[in-house]
Design a protein around this motif. Structure first.
Motif, mmCIF file in Angstrom:
data_model
loop_
_atom_site.group_PDB
_atom_site.id
_atom_site.type_symbol
_atom_site.label_atom_id
_atom_site.label_comp_id
_atom_site.label_asym_id
_atom_site.label_seq_id
_atom_site.Cartn_x
_atom_site.Cartn_y
_atom_site.Cartn_z
ATOM 1 N N VAL A 99 10.873 1.885 0.450
ATOM 2 C CA VAL A 99 11.082 2.677 1.671
ATOM 3 C C VAL A 99 9.744 2.957 2.346
ATOM 4 C CG1 VAL A 99 11.885 4.897 2.583
ATOM 5 C CG2 VAL A 99 13.224 3.698 0.834
ATOM 6 N N LEU A 100 8.741 3.287 1.553
ATOM 7 C CA LEU A 100 7.416 3.558 2.098
ATOM 8 C C LEU A 100 6.881 2.353 2.870
ATOM 9 C CD1 LEU A 100 5.004 5.610 2.103
ATOM 10 C CD2 LEU A 100 4.149 4.387 0.098
ATOM 11 N N GLU A 101 7.087 1.169 2.324
ATOM 12 C CA GLU A 101 6.578 -0.038 2.972
ATOM 13 C C GLU A 101 7.447 -0.457 4.155
ATOM 14 O OE1 GLU A 101 5.033 -4.549 1.809
ATOM 15 O OE2 GLU A 101 5.941 -3.263 0.287
ATOM 16 N N GLU A 102 8.761 -0.419 3.995
ATOM 17 C CA GLU A 102 9.653 -0.902 5.043
ATOM 18 C C GLU A 102 9.713 0.045 6.245
ATOM 19 O OE1 GLU A 102 13.293 -1.353 2.958
ATOM 20 O OE2 GLU A 102 12.582 -3.033 1.721
ATOM 21 N N THR A 103 9.658 1.345 6.004
ATOM 22 C CA THR A 103 9.817 2.323 7.081
ATOM 23 C C THR A 103 8.487 2.734 7.695
ATOM 24 O OG1 THR A 103 11.790 3.181 5.965
ATOM 25 C CG2 THR A 103 10.817 4.564 7.677
ATOM 26 N N PHE A 104 7.417 2.744 6.871
ATOM 27 C CA PHE A 104 6.137 3.245 7.357
ATOM 28 C C PHE A 104 5.020 2.205 7.339
ATOM 29 C CE2 PHE A 104 8.601 6.767 5.686
ATOM 30 C CZ PHE A 104 8.507 7.701 6.700
ATOM 31 N N GLY A 105 5.303 1.013 6.792
ATOM 32 C CA GLY A 105 4.294 -0.027 6.753
ATOM 33 C C GLY A 105 3.171 0.238 5.781
ATOM 34 N N LEU A 106 3.410 1.073 4.768
ATOM 35 C CA LEU A 106 2.382 1.448 3.807
ATOM 36 C C LEU A 106 2.674 0.835 2.446
ATOM 37 C CD1 LEU A 106 1.978 5.266 4.594
ATOM 38 C CD2 LEU A 106 0.645 3.353 5.517
ATOM 39 N N ASP A 107 1.690 0.175 1.877
ATOM 40 C CA ASP A 107 1.833 -0.386 0.536
ATOM 41 C C ASP A 107 0.760 0.254 -0.343
ATOM 42 O OD1 ASP A 107 2.195 -1.784 -1.760
ATOM 43 O OD2 ASP A 107 1.684 -3.745 -0.936
ATOM 44 N N TYR A 108 1.171 1.264 -1.117
ATOM 45 C CA TYR A 108 0.246 1.974 -1.988
ATOM 46 C C TYR A 108 0.357 1.518 -3.433
ATOM 47 C CZ TYR A 108 -1.918 5.465 1.056
ATOM 48 O OH TYR A 108 -2.681 6.086 1.996
ATOM 49 N N ARG A 109 1.189 0.522 -3.701
ATOM 50 C CA ARG A 109 1.296 0.026 -5.063
ATOM 51 C C ARG A 109 0.000 -0.653 -5.470
ATOM 52 N NH1 ARG A 109 7.416 -2.074 -4.189
ATOM 53 N NH2 ARG A 109 6.484 -2.558 -2.176
ATOM 54 N N GLY A 110 -0.602 -0.121 -6.513
ATOM 55 C CA GLY A 110 -1.863 -0.686 -6.980
ATOM 56 C C GLY A 110 -3.061 -0.298 -6.135
ATOM 57 N N ALA A 111 -2.862 0.676 -5.194
ATOM 58 C CA ALA A 111 -3.984 1.066 -4.328
ATOM 59 C C ALA A 111 -5.036 1.833 -5.114
ATOM 60 C CB ALA A 111 -3.441 1.929 -3.188
ATOM 61 N N PRO A 168 19.079 10.489 0.309
ATOM 62 C CA PRO A 168 18.338 10.524 -0.956
ATOM 63 C C PRO A 168 17.620 9.201 -1.202
ATOM 64 C CG PRO A 168 20.690 10.282 -1.355
ATOM 65 C CD PRO A 168 20.534 10.514 0.111
ATOM 66 N N VAL A 169 16.449 9.277 -1.818
ATOM 67 C CA VAL A 169 15.668 8.092 -2.150
ATOM 68 C C VAL A 169 15.395 8.116 -3.649
ATOM 69 C CG1 VAL A 169 13.517 6.828 -1.783
ATOM 70 C CG2 VAL A 169 14.605 8.025 0.132
ATOM 71 N N ALA A 170 15.879 7.113 -4.348
ATOM 72 C CA ALA A 170 15.653 7.025 -5.788
ATOM 73 C C ALA A 170 14.210 6.613 -6.068
ATOM 74 C CB ALA A 170 16.614 6.014 -6.416
ATOM 75 N N GLU A 171 13.721 6.982 -7.231
ATOM 76 C CA GLU A 171 12.346 6.627 -7.600
ATOM 77 C C GLU A 171 12.127 5.121 -7.530
ATOM 78 O OE1 GLU A 171 9.433 6.823 -11.545
ATOM 79 O OE2 GLU A 171 11.087 8.259 -11.335
ATOM 80 N N SER A 172 13.124 4.346 -7.951
ATOM 81 C CA SER A 172 12.990 2.891 -7.948
ATOM 82 C C SER A 172 12.926 2.301 -6.544
ATOM 83 C CB SER A 172 14.155 2.259 -8.720
ATOM 84 O OG SER A 172 15.405 2.599 -8.114
ATOM 85 N N GLU A 173 13.349 3.060 -5.542
ATOM 86 C CA GLU A 173 13.391 2.588 -4.156
ATOM 87 C C GLU A 173 12.242 3.130 -3.312
ATOM 88 O OE1 GLU A 173 17.143 4.214 -3.065
ATOM 89 O OE2 GLU A 173 18.292 2.486 -3.782
ATOM 90 N N TRP A 174 11.535 4.121 -3.840
ATOM 91 C CA TRP A 174 10.605 4.901 -3.015
ATOM 92 C C TRP A 174 9.510 4.028 -2.396
ATOM 93 C CZ3 TRP A 174 5.512 6.620 -2.613
ATOM 94 C CH2 TRP A 174 5.317 7.753 -1.822
ATOM 95 N N HIS A 175 8.882 3.172 -3.166
ATOM 96 C CA HIS A 175 7.804 2.349 -2.627
ATOM 97 C C HIS A 175 8.319 1.325 -1.616
ATOM 98 C CE1 HIS A 175 5.668 3.908 -6.220
ATOM 99 N NE2 HIS A 175 4.638 3.859 -5.413
#
Length: 266
Positions: free
Chosen positions: A254-266, A245-252
């Motif tokens: 996980v996205l950055e650490e596992t997939f190299g994607l930073d969509y915060r503020g994109a 499970p991935v909590a909402e507070s952890e989702w971004h």
């Protein structure tokens, strides 16, 4: 096309690449699927930001280069295979865009041209695909029916289609004696990137499209695949999978650490 920047994105030193060959093509394909994720965030937007509807998918090569190489985002098949075809031709490969039909769980293959793949001419003709979800195709696949098994233990082949509207069928299986599963149908007729625009628009806007629900992010790993939904991180090894499970507070994170994607503020 800045081939050096694209190769840097793939983790490949341009000086080490060599001339167009099957081994070079295999290296490029594997680097692509293990580095650049298949993802639909441009279609769905941030799942936790009600104001973010996604930037949309635009099949313009300079835009795709800016998005995938310069901003280091991913994309879905029309974007990933669309841009990869440009890289291959710039590197001297004889690469053609090909329209395919992904086969759904109900056996349907609609709408037409719902997948963009590539066919490359070397010693033989090969399907070269960097724009699929799970499982990903990691190496060039000959059109003559030869079975190729990748390091994740997934076997692939291209066989003759039994349908009158397409000539070839790609299939995969997880076990050496397992049942072959259909992946997509295609005819190796060259297409322009603009050929896919109508289906691309449909898939990113139609309520019944599989891409207009929750966003999904996937990437091949050394021994399998990893997939992120708004609530779950799934790791695949062969046909087996484990979910966390991935909590909402952890989702971004996980996205950055596992997939190299930073969509915060994109």
């Amino acid at each position: 096309m800045n081939t050096i920047a694209y190769l840097d994105r793939l983790g490949i030193d341009s000086q080490s690449l060599g001339e167009p060959s099957r081994s070079t093509l295999r290296r490029l394909q594997r680097a692509h699927v293990t580095t650049i994720p298949f993802e639909t965030l441009a279609v769905n937007g941030d799942p936790f930001d009600d104001a973010d509807d996604g930037e949309g998918v635009h099949l313009d090569l300079p835009h795709l280069f800016e998005k995938i190489v310069e901003r280091e985002h991913g994309g879905f098949c029309f974007e990933l295979n669309g841009l990869f075809n440009w890289l291959l031709t710039e590197l001297g490969f004889d690469a053609e865009r090909v329209a395919a039909r992904v086969i759904g769980s109900d056996g349907s293959a609609r709408p037409p041209a719902n997948h963009h793949t590539n066919v490359v001419e070397l010693d033989r003709r090969y399907v070269v695909d960097v724009g699929m979800g799970v499982p990903s195709m990691r190496r060039p696949l000959p059109l003559d029916g030869e079975v190729r098994t990748d390091e994740a233990g997934v076997s692939w082949r291209v066989v003759e289609s039994d349908r009158p509207d397409e000539t070839h069928r790609t299939q995969y299986r997880y076990e050496p004696d397992g049942e072959w599963q259909d992946r997509y149908l295609f005819t190796d007729t060259p297409r322009m990137l603009t050929y896919f625009e109508a289906t691309c628009d449909y898939l990113q806007s139609a309520p019944e499209s599989t891409f207009t629900g929750d966003p999904v992010v996937m990437r091949a790993t050394d021994g399998g695949h990893v997939k992120l939904s708004p609530e779950t991180l799934t790791r695949y090894v062969g046909s087996e999978s484990t979910e966390s499970p991935v909590a909402e507070s952890e989702w971004h994170d996980v996205l950055e650490e596992t997939f190299g994607l930073d969509y915060r503020g994109a």
